[in-house]
Motif scaffolding. Structure first.
Motif, short mmCIF file in Angstrom:
data_model
loop_
_atom_site.label_atom_id
_atom_site.label_comp_id
_atom_site.label_asym_id
_atom_site.label_seq_id
_atom_site.Cartn_x
_atom_site.Cartn_y
_atom_site.Cartn_z
N ASP A 175 -15.65 9.98 -8.26
CA ASP A 175 -17.14 9.33 -8.85
C ASP A 175 -17.67 8.93 -7.48
OD1 ASP A 175 -16.16 9.47 -11.84
OD2 ASP A 175 -14.78 7.76 -11.20
N MET A 176 -16.87 9.34 -6.25
CA MET A 176 -17.94 9.17 -5.34
C MET A 176 -19.73 9.05 -5.23
SD MET A 176 -14.86 9.28 -2.74
CE MET A 176 -16.43 9.27 -0.24
N ALA A 177 -19.48 10.26 -5.50
CA ALA A 177 -21.02 10.59 -5.02
C ALA A 177 -22.06 9.66 -6.16
CB ALA A 177 -21.52 12.24 -5.94
N ASP A 178 -21.54 9.64 -7.65
CA ASP A 178 -22.33 9.09 -8.92
C ASP A 178 -22.39 7.07 -8.26
OD1 ASP A 178 -22.73 10.43 -10.23
OD2 ASP A 178 -21.16 10.50 -11.88
N THR A 179 -21.29 6.52 -7.70
CA THR A 179 -21.79 5.45 -6.90
C THR A 179 -22.84 5.31 -5.59
OG1 THR A 179 -18.85 5.44 -7.37
CG2 THR A 179 -19.71 3.76 -6.07
N ILE A 180 -22.70 6.71 -4.94
CA ILE A 180 -23.73 6.49 -3.53
C ILE A 180 -24.96 6.59 -4.67
CG2 ILE A 180 -24.21 8.58 -1.82
CD1 ILE A 180 -21.27 8.99 -1.52
N ARG A 181 -24.97 7.19 -5.48
CA ARG A 181 -26.69 7.62 -5.71
C ARG A 181 -27.08 6.33 -6.33
NH1 ARG A 181 -25.46 11.55 -9.25
NH2 ARG A 181 -26.87 13.31 -8.09
N SER A 182 -25.92 5.51 -6.98
CA SER A 182 -26.44 4.05 -7.76
C SER A 182 -26.49 3.24 -6.68
CB SER A 182 -24.56 3.58 -8.43
OG SER A 182 -25.81 2.57 -8.64
N TYR A 183 -26.08 2.69 -5.45
CA TYR A 183 -26.26 2.32 -4.43
C TYR A 183 -27.35 2.94 -3.28
CZ TYR A 183 -25.48 -0.76 -0.44
OH TYR A 183 -25.76 -2.30 0.99
N ALA A 184 -27.71 3.57 -3.79
CA ALA A 184 -28.89 4.62 -3.45
C ALA A 184 -30.23 4.15 -3.58
CB ALA A 184 -28.72 5.72 -2.98
N ASP A 185 -30.22 3.90 -4.97
CA ASP A 185 -30.76 4.00 -6.05
C ASP A 185 -31.32 2.25 -5.56
OD1 ASP A 185 -31.84 6.47 -6.24
OD2 ASP A 185 -30.31 6.18 -8.51
N GLU A 186 -30.73 1.59 -5.85
CA GLU A 186 -30.22 -0.30 -5.90
C GLU A 186 -30.86 -0.13 -4.56
OE1 GLU A 186 -27.42 -3.47 -4.91
OE2 GLU A 186 -26.78 -1.62 -6.67
N ILE A 187 -31.28 0.67 -3.01
CA ILE A 187 -32.27 0.41 -2.06
C ILE A 187 -33.25 1.37 -1.92
CG2 ILE A 187 -32.59 1.22 -0.12
CD1 ILE A 187 -28.61 1.98 0.19
N CYS A 188 -33.88 1.73 -2.50
CA CYS A 188 -34.72 2.35 -3.20
C CYS A 188 -35.76 1.24 -3.40
CB CYS A 188 -35.51 3.24 -4.14
SG CYS A 188 -34.05 5.40 -3.69
N GLY A 189 -34.81 0.48 -4.56
CA GLY A 189 -35.75 -0.44 -5.76
C GLY A 189 -36.04 -1.73 -4.66
N SER A 190 -35.31 -1.99 -4.38
CA SER A 190 -35.26 -3.44 -2.86
C SER A 190 -36.70 -3.34 -2.39
CB SER A 190 -33.88 -3.76 -3.06
OG SER A 190 -33.14 -3.09 -1.67
#
Length: 499
Positions: A482-497
């Motif tokens: 599940d690491m890749a999904d966890t990374i995707r989620s955090y990266a998308d959060e960064i994009c949003g902020s």
């Protein structure tokens, strides 16, 4: 100077290598050629650590003007270490000294490179005119994670995500990461070991996820020593050690010294090897392993074989079977990116590879290996404290045990001086240290530390003591898949902020 991949002809500038971390083909960047030896004690002896760092790195990072490097090293090494020496070198006898690398913000040797690396990365990003947000993805076996988190904490335009083996670090190392301060940091435990975390991150770097997130404005990079910006600053302290040995009379002007490095990922000893190539008078280079002795076995046989049990030990930063930086050494041994690529493919498919007789003969000339059992390590901790009133952490104790064995066997020349690389403050590992001192481990690591202090008189470093009452911020644990999904989620959060 350009940088090339260990697995192909891919060549980039120093700035690109710093920002990207890993080559597109999965290889590691190395200097296209090593600088001609340039170290002369007379020129260097009066330099401060920051001046020496700028001087040494100017020969590797030739695109960065030396005046700029001086500003970067000044920022990195001012006010970030507890001692003005940065790396004190303490002679314990005529035969050996301890080089203490634990006086930084996280009490581990990683601080020495990770105090500077963020400055190098931000400089490179600016030079590349890169306006993307950077996400540093890092796997840690215990010490890199905290040092990277501290180094990149609240650095504008950079975010950092650290994965650590949930059951494979000491309680204090876990507290250091789970209680990390900063608005741009994220820490996640994984069910698995360091190799699982590092291997999955390497897959992420080679996957479509990296490209997808780059298109959204988030560029993946690394703070592990797979990044050349982490490795090169480590060369500096081996030059510093040489100058300190000369100053305190441990060696003469034309004498060499041996180095024993406790290592799992091979970066720390590779930095010593690089220092030797550019003129540091290092004699024997000794690679010290714990029970996970894949490196010691390679130096014995010429076969790199990970088909073996994985041990979780009291020296967790060495609990590694796939030593990422060994790939760079393999490149220097073979001189062939094609051979390195084939070996890495074989390691992935079969779990082992063997080098040619010529490459093995060269490895044998360049370095030797040794390993210490848990019993050897515990005995070394007790013995050195009793005989020299010097307290070691478990990794340093592994190095001392290997040194002591090789010296008794006559493998280390009797009249030569040896430096043991002391990689972490003993108080990061209160349980095993208490046991070595004949004290009982208490339920709270902080109570154990107070007991050790009562016995030894060594104060608790404030950067460890202040953790006790700080709240835990990061308690999430995921499966490696599940690491890749966890990374995707955090990266998308960064994009949003960032928009």
């Amino acid at each position: 100077m350009k940088y090339r991949s260990t697995r192909s002809n891919e060549t980039v500038t120093a700035e690109e290598a710093l920002v990207k971390g890993l080559a597109d083909d999965g290889g590691l960047y190395v200097p296209e050629f090593l600088p001609v030896p340039f170290l002369h004690a007379d020129e260097l002896k009066d330099m401060t650590y920051e001046e020496l760092a700028a001087f040494v790195l100017s020969h590797f990072l030739t695109d960065i003007p030396e005046e700029e490097l001086k500003k970067l090293t000044h920022s990195a090494y001012t006010g970030t270490f507890e001692t003005k020496d940065i790396v004190p070198v303490k002679p314990l006898s005529q035969a050996f000294s301890m080089a203490e690398m634990f006086h930084g913000r996280t009490c581990a040797f990683k601080d020495l490179a990770l105090s500077l690396f963020p400055y190098l990365l931000v400089y490179a990003k600016k030079e590349e005119k890169d306006d993307q947000e950077i996400l540093i993805l890092t796997a840690t076996s215990g010490d890199t994670g905290k040092a990277a988190l501290e180094g990149f904490r609240d650095v504008p335009g950079v975010h950092i995500m650290v994965f650590y083996p949930s059951h494979g670090v000491s309680p204090l190392q876990k507290d250091q990461m789970q209680k990390q301060l900063g608005s741009n940091v994220k820490v996640v435990g994984i069910e698995g070991n360091f190799d699982d975390a590092q291997g999955t991150l390497k897959q992420v770097f080679g996957s479509s996820l990296r490209k997808e997130e780059a298109e959204k404005g988030v560029l993946f990079s690394s703070a592990n020593s797979i990044n050349i910006g982490r490795l090169l600053p480590q060369v500096v302290y081996y030059v510093w050690i040489w100058l300190k040995l000369l100053k305190n009379g441990s060696i003469g002007e034309h004498e060499s010294f041996n180095v024993v490095v406790p290592t799992g990922n091979f970066g720390n000893i590779l930095a010593a090897w690089l220092a030797k190539q550019v003129g540091a008078p290092i004699g024997r280079l000794i690679c010290a392993s714990n029970e996970n002795k894949v490196l010691a076995d390679f130096f014995e046989t010429g076969v790199y074989d990970i088909n073996r049990p994985f041990y979780m030990t009291e020296a967790p930063s060495m609990d590694i079977l796939i030593s990422s930086n060994f790939e760079r050494f393999l490149y220097y041994l073979t001189g062939s990116a094609e051979q390195v690529r084939e070996s890495m493919d074989r390691l992935k498919k079969e779990g082992k590879y063997e080098v040619s007789k010529e490459a093995f003969a060269k490895a044998d000339m360049e370095m030797m290996g040794g390993w210490a059992s848990p019993e050897d390590m515990a005995h070394a901790m007790s013995e050195v404290y009793e005989n020299y009133n010097y307290l070691m952490d478990p990794h340093t104790a592994v190095a001392y045990a290997v040194y002591d064995h090789l010296r008794r066997e006559g493998e280390i020349p009797r009249h030569s001086h040896t430096v043991i690389i002391s990689t972490a403050h003993p108080y990061k590992f209160p349980g095993v240290v208490a046991k070595a001192l004949g004290l009982k481990e208490t339920e709270s690591p902080y109570d154990t530390l107070r007991e050790i202090t009562d016995k030894t008189g060594i104060p608790v470093p404030k950067q460890l003591g202040e953790l006790e009452n700080r709240p835990k911020r990061f308690t999430e644990t995921v499966d490696r898949k599940d690491m890749a999904d966890t990374i995707r989620s955090y990266a998308d959060e960064i994009c949003g902020s960032s928009h």
